[in-house]
Design a protein around this motif. Structure first.
Motif, PDB file in Angstrom:
ATOM      1  N   TRP A 203       0.835  -1.195   0.000  1.00  0.00           N
ATOM      2  CA  TRP A 203       0.000   0.000   0.000  1.00  0.00           C
ATOM      3  C   TRP A 203       0.873   1.249   0.000  1.00  0.00           C
ATOM      4  CZ3 TRP A 203      -4.963  -0.633  -0.973  1.00  0.00           C
ATOM      5  CH2 TRP A 203      -5.598  -1.834  -0.611  1.00  0.00           C
ATOM      6  N   VAL A 204       0.560   2.176  -0.893  1.00  0.00           N
ATOM      7  CA  VAL A 204       1.305   3.441  -0.977  1.00  0.00           C
ATOM      8  C   VAL A 204       0.307   4.593  -0.961  1.00  0.00           C
ATOM      9  CG1 VAL A 204       3.263   2.439  -2.213  1.00  0.00           C
ATOM     10  CG2 VAL A 204       1.325   3.339  -3.512  1.00  0.00           C
ATOM     11  N   PRO A 205       0.723   5.776  -0.486  1.00  0.00           N
ATOM     12  CA  PRO A 205      -0.208   6.916  -0.404  1.00  0.00           C
ATOM     13  C   PRO A 205      -0.700   7.352  -1.778  1.00  0.00           C
ATOM     14  CG  PRO A 205       1.756   7.292   0.923  1.00  0.00           C
ATOM     15  CD  PRO A 205       2.037   6.083   0.096  1.00  0.00           C
ATOM     16  N   ASP A 206      -1.956   7.784  -1.803  1.00  0.00           N
ATOM     17  CA  ASP A 206      -2.557   8.311  -3.034  1.00  0.00           C
ATOM     18  C   ASP A 206      -3.506   9.437  -2.635  1.00  0.00           C
ATOM     19  OD1 ASP A 206      -3.456   8.753  -5.587  1.00  0.00           O
ATOM     20  OD2 ASP A 206      -4.741   6.975  -5.670  1.00  0.00           O
ATOM     21  N   GLY A 207      -2.954  10.601  -2.359  1.00  0.00           N
ATOM     22  CA  GLY A 207      -3.778  11.705  -1.890  1.00  0.00           C
ATOM     23  C   GLY A 207      -3.875  11.731  -0.375  1.00  0.00           C
ATOM     24  N   ASP A 208      -4.765  12.576   0.128  1.00  0.00           N
ATOM     25  CA  ASP A 208      -4.869  12.794   1.569  1.00  0.00           C
ATOM     26  C   ASP A 208      -5.575  11.666   2.305  1.00  0.00           C
ATOM     27  OD1 ASP A 208      -3.589  15.224   1.293  1.00  0.00           O
ATOM     28  OD2 ASP A 208      -5.476  16.340   1.055  1.00  0.00           O
ATOM     29  N   ILE A 209      -6.523  10.991   1.652  1.00  0.00           N
ATOM     30  CA  ILE A 209      -7.358  10.032   2.382  1.00  0.00           C
ATOM     31  C   ILE A 209      -7.256   8.613   1.847  1.00  0.00           C
ATOM     32  CG2 ILE A 209      -9.065  11.781   2.985  1.00  0.00           C
ATOM     33  CD1 ILE A 209     -10.851  10.609   0.751  1.00  0.00           C
ATOM     34  N   LYS A 210      -6.437   8.392   0.846  1.00  0.00           N
ATOM     35  CA  LYS A 210      -6.490   7.115   0.143  1.00  0.00           C
ATOM     36  C   LYS A 210      -5.111   6.473   0.056  1.00  0.00           C
ATOM     37  CE  LYS A 210      -8.018   5.216  -4.331  1.00  0.00           C
ATOM     38  NZ  LYS A 210      -8.520   5.554  -5.679  1.00  0.00           N
ATOM     39  N   LEU A 211      -5.104   5.157   0.193  1.00  0.00           N
ATOM     40  CA  LEU A 211      -3.942   4.346  -0.134  1.00  0.00           C
ATOM     41  C   LEU A 211      -4.279   3.533  -1.369  1.00  0.00           C
ATOM     42  CD1 LEU A 211      -2.926   3.002   3.391  1.00  0.00           C
ATOM     43  CD2 LEU A 211      -1.820   4.833   2.117  1.00  0.00           C
ATOM     44  N   ARG A 212      -3.288   3.253  -2.177  1.00  0.00           N
ATOM     45  CA  ARG A 212      -3.516   2.417  -3.352  1.00  0.00           C
ATOM     46  C   ARG A 212      -2.458   1.329  -3.394  1.00  0.00           C
ATOM     47  NH1 ARG A 212       0.372   3.380  -7.060  1.00  0.00           N
ATOM     48  NH2 ARG A 212       1.465   5.386  -6.987  1.00  0.00           N
ATOM     49  N   PRO A 213      -2.747   0.195  -4.025  1.00  0.00           N
ATOM     50  CA  PRO A 213      -1.739  -0.853  -4.134  1.00  0.00           C
ATOM     51  C   PRO A 213      -0.707  -0.512  -5.199  1.00  0.00           C
ATOM     52  CG  PRO A 213      -3.763  -1.525  -5.213  1.00  0.00           C
ATOM     53  CD  PRO A 213      -4.052  -0.221  -4.548  1.00  0.00           C
ATOM     54  N   ARG A 214       0.560  -0.597  -4.834  1.00  0.00           N
ATOM     55  CA  ARG A 214       1.621  -0.382  -5.814  1.00  0.00           C
ATOM     56  C   ARG A 214       1.596  -1.507  -6.849  1.00  0.00           C
ATOM     57  NH1 ARG A 214       6.731  -2.320  -6.472  1.00  0.00           N
ATOM     58  NH2 ARG A 214       6.687  -3.430  -4.471  1.00  0.00           N
ATOM     59  N   THR A 215       1.861  -1.169  -8.096  1.00  0.00           N
ATOM     60  CA  THR A 215       1.885  -2.165  -9.156  1.00  0.00           C
ATOM     61  C   THR A 215       3.189  -2.949  -9.089  1.00  0.00           C
ATOM     62  OG1 THR A 215       0.503  -0.793 -10.589  1.00  0.00           O
ATOM     63  CG2 THR A 215       1.777  -2.532 -11.642  1.00  0.00           C
ATOM     64  N   PHE A 216       3.080  -4.287  -8.983  1.00  0.00           N
ATOM     65  CA  PHE A 216       4.266  -5.128  -8.931  1.00  0.00           C
ATOM     66  C   PHE A 216       4.919  -5.230 -10.307  1.00  0.00           C
ATOM     67  CE2 PHE A 216       1.941  -7.048  -5.229  1.00  0.00           C
ATOM     68  CZ  PHE A 216       2.875  -6.695  -4.262  1.00  0.00           C
ATOM     69  N   THR A 217       6.240  -5.320 -10.298  1.00  0.00           N
ATOM     70  CA  THR A 217       7.002  -5.508 -11.524  1.00  0.00           C
ATOM     71  C   THR A 217       7.969  -6.673 -11.322  1.00  0.00           C
ATOM     72  OG1 THR A 217       8.777  -3.991 -10.895  1.00  0.00           O
ATOM     73  CG2 THR A 217       6.848  -3.037 -12.005  1.00  0.00           C
ATOM     74  N   VAL A 218       8.768  -6.942 -12.331  1.00  0.00           N
ATOM     75  CA  VAL A 218       9.641  -8.110 -12.283  1.00  0.00           C
ATOM     76  C   VAL A 218      10.662  -8.012 -11.153  1.00  0.00           C
ATOM     77  CG1 VAL A 218      11.391  -7.243 -13.891  1.00  0.00           C
ATOM     78  CG2 VAL A 218      10.893  -9.709 -13.782  1.00  0.00           C
ATOM     79  N   ILE A 219      11.000  -6.824 -10.710  1.00  0.00           N
ATOM     80  CA  ILE A 219      11.950  -6.711  -9.596  1.00  0.00           C
ATOM     81  C   ILE A 219      11.363  -7.252  -8.297  1.00  0.00           C
ATOM     82  CG2 ILE A 219      13.097  -4.712 -10.631  1.00  0.00           C
ATOM     83  CD1 ILE A 219      11.699  -2.959  -8.531  1.00  0.00           C
ATOM     84  N   ASP A 220      10.037  -7.419  -8.248  1.00  0.00           N
ATOM     85  CA  ASP A 220       9.380  -7.956  -7.047  1.00  0.00           C
ATOM     86  C   ASP A 220       9.267  -9.481  -7.075  1.00  0.00           C
ATOM     87  OD1 ASP A 220       8.586  -5.376  -5.786  1.00  0.00           O
ATOM     88  OD2 ASP A 220       7.409  -5.157  -7.617  1.00  0.00           O
ATOM     89  N   GLU A 221       9.779 -10.107  -8.133  1.00  0.00           N
ATOM     90  CA  GLU A 221       9.615 -11.563  -8.270  1.00  0.00           C
ATOM     91  C   GLU A 221      10.079 -12.345  -7.048  1.00  0.00           C
ATOM     92  OE1 GLU A 221      10.932 -15.336 -11.106  1.00  0.00           O
ATOM     93  OE2 GLU A 221      11.729 -13.324 -11.506  1.00  0.00           O
ATOM     94  N   PRO A 222      11.258 -12.098  -6.486  1.00  0.00           N
ATOM     95  CA  PRO A 222      11.678 -12.901  -5.327  1.00  0.00           C
ATOM     96  C   PRO A 222      10.686 -12.855  -4.169  1.00  0.00           C
ATOM     97  CG  PRO A 222      13.534 -11.674  -6.215  1.00  0.00           C
ATOM     98  CD  PRO A 222      12.315 -11.152  -6.917  1.00  0.00           C
ATOM     99  N   GLU A 223      10.182 -11.663  -3.864  1.00  0.00           N
ATOM    100  CA  GLU A 223       9.218 -11.529  -2.762  1.00  0.00           C
ATOM    101  C   GLU A 223       7.915 -12.250  -3.078  1.00  0.00           C
ATOM    102  OE1 GLU A 223       6.888  -8.071  -0.155  1.00  0.00           O
ATOM    103  OE2 GLU A 223       7.963  -7.547  -1.994  1.00  0.00           O
ATOM    104  N   LEU A 224       7.447 -12.144  -4.305  1.00  0.00           N
ATOM    105  CA  LEU A 224       6.191 -12.771  -4.705  1.00  0.00           C
ATOM    106  C   LEU A 224       6.291 -14.291  -4.672  1.00  0.00           C
ATOM    107  CD1 LEU A 224       5.440 -10.362  -7.666  1.00  0.00           C
ATOM    108  CD2 LEU A 224       4.009 -10.586  -5.628  1.00  0.00           C
ATOM    109  N   ILE A 225       7.386 -14.830  -5.148  1.00  0.00           N
ATOM    110  CA  ILE A 225       7.539 -16.277  -5.254  1.00  0.00           C
ATOM    111  C   ILE A 225       7.631 -16.950  -3.891  1.00  0.00           C
ATOM    112  CG2 ILE A 225       9.052 -18.135  -6.087  1.00  0.00           C
ATOM    113  CD1 ILE A 225       7.357 -16.681  -8.244  1.00  0.00           C
TER     114      ILE A 225
END
Length: 278
Positions: A226-248
């Protein structure tokens, strides 16, 4: 047996890859396409699902962030899935930009070993997120694709403690039946219809204030950054290939979110990982 509700508003090709990754002939799949996404998306996905007899499309409605429409879609989805089949045991909701991190065989085995558990974040809202109490303290209205939040204070439901979490959950058929059909749940629906971001509190509040569920596990089993998106909202960061180790290596069952146009390689890698796990 699992009942899936998948919420889609764009990227039909990405949805198809998600569907293929979670498909199992013993499951049931219900897909909702945001009405504002247009007929082309609806027709594309409807045609694709014709090859899968254990899937169907839920009648479309506008899905507006912050509005009760998101709760209503979930409730209609639960109810429709209960009509379709009487034997499924768990309900899982996904977005069209989610992706599984485990095979269906793994997920079936996991849920069979946790048969009487509800996987949902459900935290005392006043204690853990006091900054969000204005969502329920002031009325909110959804109309013609807009959210209106006039200064209209109100009291919370008498004798009820508000809870909060995320939109995502893996819950029992028992809970789905209660929240859709019980007389008790009607008062919650009436109140939360005019609550801002109701989809993050309605199901949690019904669950935690009533004897309608199994053991509550404070985990929605999603890997989300979750990353900030404005004053009241969090949004999910889009995963990319650099996140593969964590995802797997994650012990979560699903992750969100992914964007096929931004990075298709990460979806390729997860698909390969899942196929090699069979």
């Amino acid at each position: 047996m699992i009942a899936y509700l998948i919420l889609v508003h764009r990227y039909p090709e990405q949805f198809k890859r998600l569907f293929n990754a979670i498909y199992h002939p013993f499951n049931h799949y219900l897909v909702h396409i945001d009405k504002t996404s247009g007929e082309a998306l609806l027709n594309d996905i409807t045609l694709f699902l014709e090859d899968y007899p254990n899937s169907s499309v839920l009648e479309s409605e506008d899905a507006l962030w912050g509005g009760y429409s998101l709760v209503n879609i979930e409730l209609r989805g639960m109810e429709k899935l209960m009509e379709i089949d009487k034997d499924w045991t768990h309900f899982i909701n996904l977005s069209g930009q989610d992706f599984p991190l485990k095979t269906q065989e793994y997920i079936h085995d996991f849920l069979s070993k946790n048969e009487n558990k509800e996987f949902i974040y459900a935290l005392d809202q006043n204690k853990t997120r006091p900054d969000t109490m204005d969502r329920i303290a002031n009325m909110s209205f959804e109309s013609e694709g807009q959210i209106y939040r006039p200064n209209m204070p109100r009291e919370f439901m008498d004798g009820v403690v508000p809870f909060i979490g995320t939109q995502w959950m893996i819950v029992s058929r028992r809970f789905c039946d209660f929240v859709c059909h019980s007389e008790i749940s009607k008062s919650y629906k009436k109140f939360y219809k005019h609550t801002f971001i109701a989809d993050e509190g309605f199901f949690q509040t019904v669950m935690m204030n009533n004897d309608c569920h199994g053991e509550v596990v404070q985990d929605d089993l999603r890997l989300i950054d979750w990353v900030p998106d404005g004053d009241i909202k969090l949004r999910p960061r889009t995963f990319t290939v650099i996140d593969e180790p964590e995802l797997i290596v994650s012990n979560k069952l699903f992750a969100r979110k992914f964007d096929l146009l931004q990075d298709a390689q990460i979806i390729d890698r997860i698909e390969h990982h899942l196929s090699s796990s069979l």
